[in-house]
Write a protein that holds these residues in place. Structure first.
Motif, PDB file in Angstrom:
ATOM      1  N   ASP A 163       0.998  -0.873   0.074  1.00  0.00           N
ATOM      2  CA  ASP A 163      -0.269  -0.279  -0.059  1.00  0.00           C
ATOM      3  C   ASP A 163       1.165   1.082  -0.017  1.00  0.00           C
ATOM      4  O   ASP A 163       0.178   2.486  -0.623  1.00  0.00           O
ATOM      5  CB  ASP A 163      -1.130   0.284   1.160  1.00  0.00           C
ATOM      6  N   MET A 164       2.404   1.014   0.322  1.00  0.00           N
ATOM      7  CA  MET A 164       3.029   2.192   0.340  1.00  0.00           C
ATOM      8  C   MET A 164       4.017   2.156  -1.000  1.00  0.00           C
ATOM      9  O   MET A 164       4.074   3.566  -0.860  1.00  0.00           O
ATOM     10  CB  MET A 164       4.250   2.222   1.629  1.00  0.00           C
ATOM     11  N   GLY A 165       3.282   1.563  -1.339  1.00  0.00           N
ATOM     12  CA  GLY A 165       4.306   1.613  -2.629  1.00  0.00           C
ATOM     13  C   GLY A 165       4.868   1.018  -3.290  1.00  0.00           C
ATOM     14  O   GLY A 165       5.813   0.902  -4.263  1.00  0.00           O
ATOM     15  N   VAL A 166       5.743   0.330  -2.173  1.00  0.00           N
ATOM     16  CA  VAL A 166       6.741  -0.691  -2.668  1.00  0.00           C
ATOM     17  C   VAL A 166       6.442  -2.327  -3.253  1.00  0.00           C
ATOM     18  O   VAL A 166       5.133  -2.773  -2.886  1.00  0.00           O
ATOM     19  CB  VAL A 166       6.572  -1.240  -1.303  1.00  0.00           C
ATOM     20  N   ASN A 167       7.452  -2.380  -4.517  1.00  0.00           N
ATOM     21  CA  ASN A 167       6.900  -3.076  -5.270  1.00  0.00           C
ATOM     22  C   ASN A 167       8.022  -4.529  -5.271  1.00  0.00           C
ATOM     23  O   ASN A 167       7.936  -5.178  -6.039  1.00  0.00           O
ATOM     24  CB  ASN A 167       6.925  -2.913  -6.858  1.00  0.00           C
ATOM     25  N   TYR A 168       9.180  -4.414  -4.525  1.00  0.00           N
ATOM     26  CA  TYR A 168      10.171  -5.519  -3.909  1.00  0.00           C
ATOM     27  C   TYR A 168      10.848  -4.992  -2.507  1.00  0.00           C
ATOM     28  O   TYR A 168      10.831  -4.076  -2.180  1.00  0.00           O
ATOM     29  CB  TYR A 168      11.009  -4.812  -4.764  1.00  0.00           C
ATOM     30  N   ILE A 169      11.039  -6.482  -2.265  1.00  0.00           N
ATOM     31  CA  ILE A 169      11.631  -6.975  -0.683  1.00  0.00           C
ATOM     32  C   ILE A 169      12.662  -8.040  -1.408  1.00  0.00           C
ATOM     33  O   ILE A 169      12.103  -9.279  -2.418  1.00  0.00           O
ATOM     34  CB  ILE A 169       9.867  -7.710  -0.062  1.00  0.00           C
ATOM     35  N   ALA A 170      13.174  -7.453  -0.028  1.00  0.00           N
ATOM     36  CA  ALA A 170      13.898  -8.537  -0.683  1.00  0.00           C
ATOM     37  C   ALA A 170      14.921  -9.415   1.197  1.00  0.00           C
ATOM     38  O   ALA A 170      15.249  -8.172   1.671  1.00  0.00           O
ATOM     39  CB  ALA A 170      15.425  -7.992  -1.018  1.00  0.00           C
ATOM     40  N   PRO A 171      14.530 -10.290   1.591  1.00  0.00           N
ATOM     41  CA  PRO A 171      15.258 -10.736   3.308  1.00  0.00           C
ATOM     42  C   PRO A 171      15.834 -12.006   1.969  1.00  0.00           C
ATOM     43  O   PRO A 171      16.498 -12.007   0.912  1.00  0.00           O
ATOM     44  CB  PRO A 171      13.569 -11.573   2.651  1.00  0.00           C
ATOM     45  N   PRO A 172      16.352 -12.539   3.478  1.00  0.00           N
ATOM     46  CA  PRO A 172      17.763 -13.201   3.302  1.00  0.00           C
ATOM     47  C   PRO A 172      16.663 -14.652   3.213  1.00  0.00           C
ATOM     48  O   PRO A 172      15.694 -14.944   3.593  1.00  0.00           O
ATOM     49  CB  PRO A 172      17.976 -13.246   5.048  1.00  0.00           C
ATOM     50  N   LEU A 173      18.099 -15.084   2.403  1.00  0.00           N
ATOM     51  CA  LEU A 173      17.903 -16.936   1.942  1.00  0.00           C
ATOM     52  C   LEU A 173      16.804 -17.247   2.865  1.00  0.00           C
ATOM     53  O   LEU A 173      15.641 -18.135   2.785  1.00  0.00           O
ATOM     54  CB  LEU A 173      18.897 -17.201   2.120  1.00  0.00           C
ATOM     55  N   TRP A 174      17.228 -17.550   4.740  1.00  0.00           N
ATOM     56  CA  TRP A 174      16.758 -18.718   5.305  1.00  0.00           C
ATOM     57  C   TRP A 174      15.314 -17.940   5.923  1.00  0.00           C
ATOM     58  O   TRP A 174      14.041 -18.905   6.087  1.00  0.00           O
ATOM     59  CB  TRP A 174      17.323 -18.084   6.222  1.00  0.00           C
ATOM     60  N   MET A 175      14.638 -16.649   6.053  1.00  0.00           N
ATOM     61  CA  MET A 175      13.410 -16.437   5.519  1.00  0.00           C
ATOM     62  C   MET A 175      12.645 -16.358   4.075  1.00  0.00           C
ATOM     63  O   MET A 175      10.801 -16.322   4.896  1.00  0.00           O
ATOM     64  CB  MET A 175      13.346 -14.714   5.674  1.00  0.00           C
ATOM     65  N   LEU A 176      12.270 -17.033   3.281  1.00  0.00           N
ATOM     66  CA  LEU A 176      11.542 -17.995   2.539  1.00  0.00           C
ATOM     67  C   LEU A 176      11.354 -18.802   2.206  1.00  0.00           C
ATOM     68  O   LEU A 176      10.992 -19.545   1.631  1.00  0.00           O
ATOM     69  CB  LEU A 176      12.298 -17.155   1.324  1.00  0.00           C
ATOM     70  N   VAL A 177      12.124 -19.737   3.240  1.00  0.00           N
ATOM     71  CA  VAL A 177      11.666 -21.431   2.465  1.00  0.00           C
ATOM     72  C   VAL A 177      11.709 -21.940   4.415  1.00  0.00           C
ATOM     73  O   VAL A 177      12.475 -21.016   5.066  1.00  0.00           O
ATOM     74  CB  VAL A 177      12.957 -21.978   1.994  1.00  0.00           C
ATOM     75  N   THR A 178      11.221 -22.637   4.269  1.00  0.00           N
ATOM     76  CA  THR A 178      11.245 -23.717   5.149  1.00  0.00           C
ATOM     77  C   THR A 178      11.782 -25.419   4.814  1.00  0.00           C
ATOM     78  O   THR A 178      12.370 -25.843   4.255  1.00  0.00           O
ATOM     79  CB  THR A 178      10.185 -23.596   6.813  1.00  0.00           C
ATOM     80  N   VAL A 179      11.475 -26.302   6.019  1.00  0.00           N
ATOM     81  CA  VAL A 179      11.802 -27.829   6.210  1.00  0.00           C
ATOM     82  C   VAL A 179      10.018 -28.468   6.572  1.00  0.00           C
ATOM     83  O   VAL A 179       9.897 -27.911   7.722  1.00  0.00           O
ATOM     84  CB  VAL A 179      12.987 -28.549   6.670  1.00  0.00           C
ATOM     85  N   GLN A 180       9.665 -29.177   6.582  1.00  0.00           N
ATOM     86  CA  GLN A 180       8.092 -30.278   6.285  1.00  0.00           C
ATOM     87  C   GLN A 180       8.398 -30.939   5.887  1.00  0.00           C
ATOM     88  O   GLN A 180       8.826 -31.585   4.489  1.00  0.00           O
ATOM     89  CB  GLN A 180       7.297 -29.161   5.335  1.00  0.00           C
ATOM     90  N   ASP A 181       8.388 -32.092   6.259  1.00  0.00           N
ATOM     91  CA  ASP A 181       8.404 -33.413   6.213  1.00  0.00           C
ATOM     92  C   ASP A 181      10.010 -33.937   5.511  1.00  0.00           C
ATOM     93  O   ASP A 181       9.640 -34.482   4.260  1.00  0.00           O
ATOM     94  CB  ASP A 181       7.348 -34.248   4.817  1.00  0.00           C
ATOM     95  N   GLY A 182      10.809 -33.446   5.707  1.00  0.00           N
ATOM     96  CA  GLY A 182      12.072 -33.606   5.134  1.00  0.00           C
ATOM     97  C   GLY A 182      12.555 -32.839   3.698  1.00  0.00           C
ATOM     98  O   GLY A 182      13.944 -32.826   3.225  1.00  0.00           O
ATOM     99  N   GLU A 183      11.355 -31.733   3.275  1.00  0.00           N
ATOM    100  CA  GLU A 183      11.600 -31.206   1.973  1.00  0.00           C
ATOM    101  C   GLU A 183      11.473 -29.590   2.384  1.00  0.00           C
ATOM    102  O   GLU A 183      10.822 -29.105   3.155  1.00  0.00           O
ATOM    103  CB  GLU A 183      10.168 -31.335   1.230  1.00  0.00           C
ATOM    104  N   ILE A 184      12.347 -28.857   1.109  1.00  0.00           N
ATOM    105  CA  ILE A 184      12.717 -27.494   1.365  1.00  0.00           C
ATOM    106  C   ILE A 184      11.229 -27.140   0.372  1.00  0.00           C
ATOM    107  O   ILE A 184      10.327 -27.450  -0.331  1.00  0.00           O
ATOM    108  CB  ILE A 184      13.581 -26.974   0.820  1.00  0.00           C
ATOM    109  N   VAL A 185      10.477 -26.227   1.504  1.00  0.00           N
ATOM    110  CA  VAL A 185       9.658 -25.427   0.493  1.00  0.00           C
ATOM    111  C   VAL A 185       9.310 -23.870   1.311  1.00  0.00           C
ATOM    112  O   VAL A 185      10.341 -24.104   2.252  1.00  0.00           O
ATOM    113  CB  VAL A 185       7.826 -26.270   1.186  1.00  0.00           C
TER     114      VAL A 185
END
Length: 412
Positions: A309-331
């Motif tokens: 809503d502020m007009g931000v179109n791009y966001i860049a977090p560190p790798l680990w914030m975008l993925v987790t592990v579920q049932d032994g798989e990266i998701v």
């Protein structure tokens, strides 16, 4: 004092004419041996088979592949040579982290106060300009120092020699302090490398056929600094692209400071449309909360929808914030799912930054350390980021790895 001539980046390229001639187009790009080696380490499966089938492909430049400070796995960061190497691996976008000197000139450095680990300042005539002089290791205390770009002029900055970012905490002398390089990196390509200003990086990256992602680094000095305000700083970064005739569509300006992003959105809307908010939510529970610490208003972080809503179109977090592990798989993580639902473009940082993956991979892989037991997991992670999370680009300390994947999977 040894004076280095203030050559523009194109003049510097004359020292490597093959680079200037080759990298202006997409001919002569090379993956080198690393992508094939990483693929060989992967567990058997469809992804490994598909990547192996691309072994004969011709490298092409990809905006999905972003050089993180160039190619600092083996070259001193933010140098001409590091970025020439990254471009030769097909990185379509290159990064200059931007800070300022005492006379408010913009230079490429990861932090305003990192000269003691990224240059030879402590063993140069400028050692006495450091905010904290070299102090040798003693007992349980490591050696320390702090040297800032804001304490030296641009002319003085140009006299420094860059080196691999490292320091030997056990050092007794400033000379010994120059060591400490991680065992998965190298000093092999450190000698004779060339420091850059931000304006020179623009000239160089354009000559190499790459686009631009400058990061406005947080000052360690109080702002305004001798009349130079934070807004002046943010504006000067954009002005150097405008002066060079670079279209806003080729620039992804970054900052951890949301106020910088909002300044660009309001005052330079063409550049603000691609401004990248470097989100420093570093814990999974921070995924989409407005106030991380109810007792500390400074920890306020807008939700993903509020950012949009502020007009931000791009966001860049560190790798680990975008993925987790579920049932032994990266998701994909909750964070990634919510950012995607808000319509935010995501860029991940930084691949191949914190060491080999055979023992967990270190800081950047903390959310998937339970399944990170060999270097082949690099491509498992890249595949999830690209196909499931839907990132639009990945920073890497060795861009060939991402370029190979992007070329194989047909990503721009």
């Amino acid at each position: 004092m040894k004076i280095r001539p203030g050559l523009g980046a194109l003049a510097l390229l004359i020292a490597t004419p093959a680079a200037a001639e080759t990298h202006a187009t997409d001919t002569g790009l090379s993956y080198g041996p690393r992508p094939a080696w990483l693929i060989s380490q992967m567990d058997e499966g469809d992804l490994k088979t598909r990547l192996q089938a691309c072994s004969g492909q011709t490298p092409t430049r990809s905006n999905f592949s972003i050089g993180h400070r160039g190619a600092p796995l083996m070259f001193p960061e933010h140098t001409v040579e590091s970025n020439v190497a990254a471009a030769s691996m097909g990185a379509g976008i290159l990064e200059c982290d931007v800070t300022f000197t005492k006379d408010h000139e913009l230079v490429c450095r990861h932090a305003q106060n990192d000269l003691h680990t990224t240059t030879d300042i402590l063993v140069s005539d400028l050692a006495d300009t450091c905010a904290t002089a070299f102090t040798p290791a003693s007992g349980d205390e490591d050696a320390t120092a702090e040297c800032r770009t804001s304490d030296i002029t641009l002319a003085e900055y140009r006299t420094l020699s860059p080196k691999m970012d490292a320091a030997d905490g056990s050092a007794i002398t400033a000379e010994d302090y120059q060591g400490g390089i991680a065992d998965y990196r190298t000093a092999l390509y450190g000698n004779g490398t060339t420091i850059m200003t931000h304006a020179e990086s623009i000239e160089l990256f354009r000559a190499l056929g790459a686009k631009f992602t400058p990061e406005l680094k947080s000052p360690v000095v109080d702002m305004p600094h001798e009349g130079f305000s934070q807004q002046d700083y943010a504006q000067k970064l954009i002005d150097e692209y405008k002066a060079a005739g670079v279209p806003a569509s080729d620039v992804w300006a970054q900052s951890f400071n949301l106020d910088d992003i909002l300044y660009w959105i309001e005052n330079e809307p063409d550049f603000g449309a691609q401004a990248v908010y470097l989100d420093d939510r570093y814990e999974a529970e921070d995924a989409d909360e407005g106030l991380i610490d109810p007792m500390d208003a400074s920890t306020f972080k807008p939700t993903m929808s509020e950012l949009a809503d502020m007009g931000v179109n791009y966001i860049a977090p560190p790798l680990w914030m975008l993925v987790t592990v579920q049932d032994g798989e990266i998701v994909p993580s909750v964070y990634a799912t919510e950012a995607k639902a808000a319509g935010l473009n995501m860029i991940a940082w930084s691949l191949e930054r914190s060491g080999p993956l055979n023992d967990g991979g270190g800081w950047y892989y903390q959310s998937i350390e339970d399944v990170t037991d060999n270097d082949g997991v690099t491509y498992d992670l890249v595949d999830v980021l690209a196909q499931d999370v839907g990132v639009v680009g990945i920073f890497s300390d060795w861009p060939a790895t991402v370029t190979y994947y992007a070329n194989c999977l047909g990503l721009d």
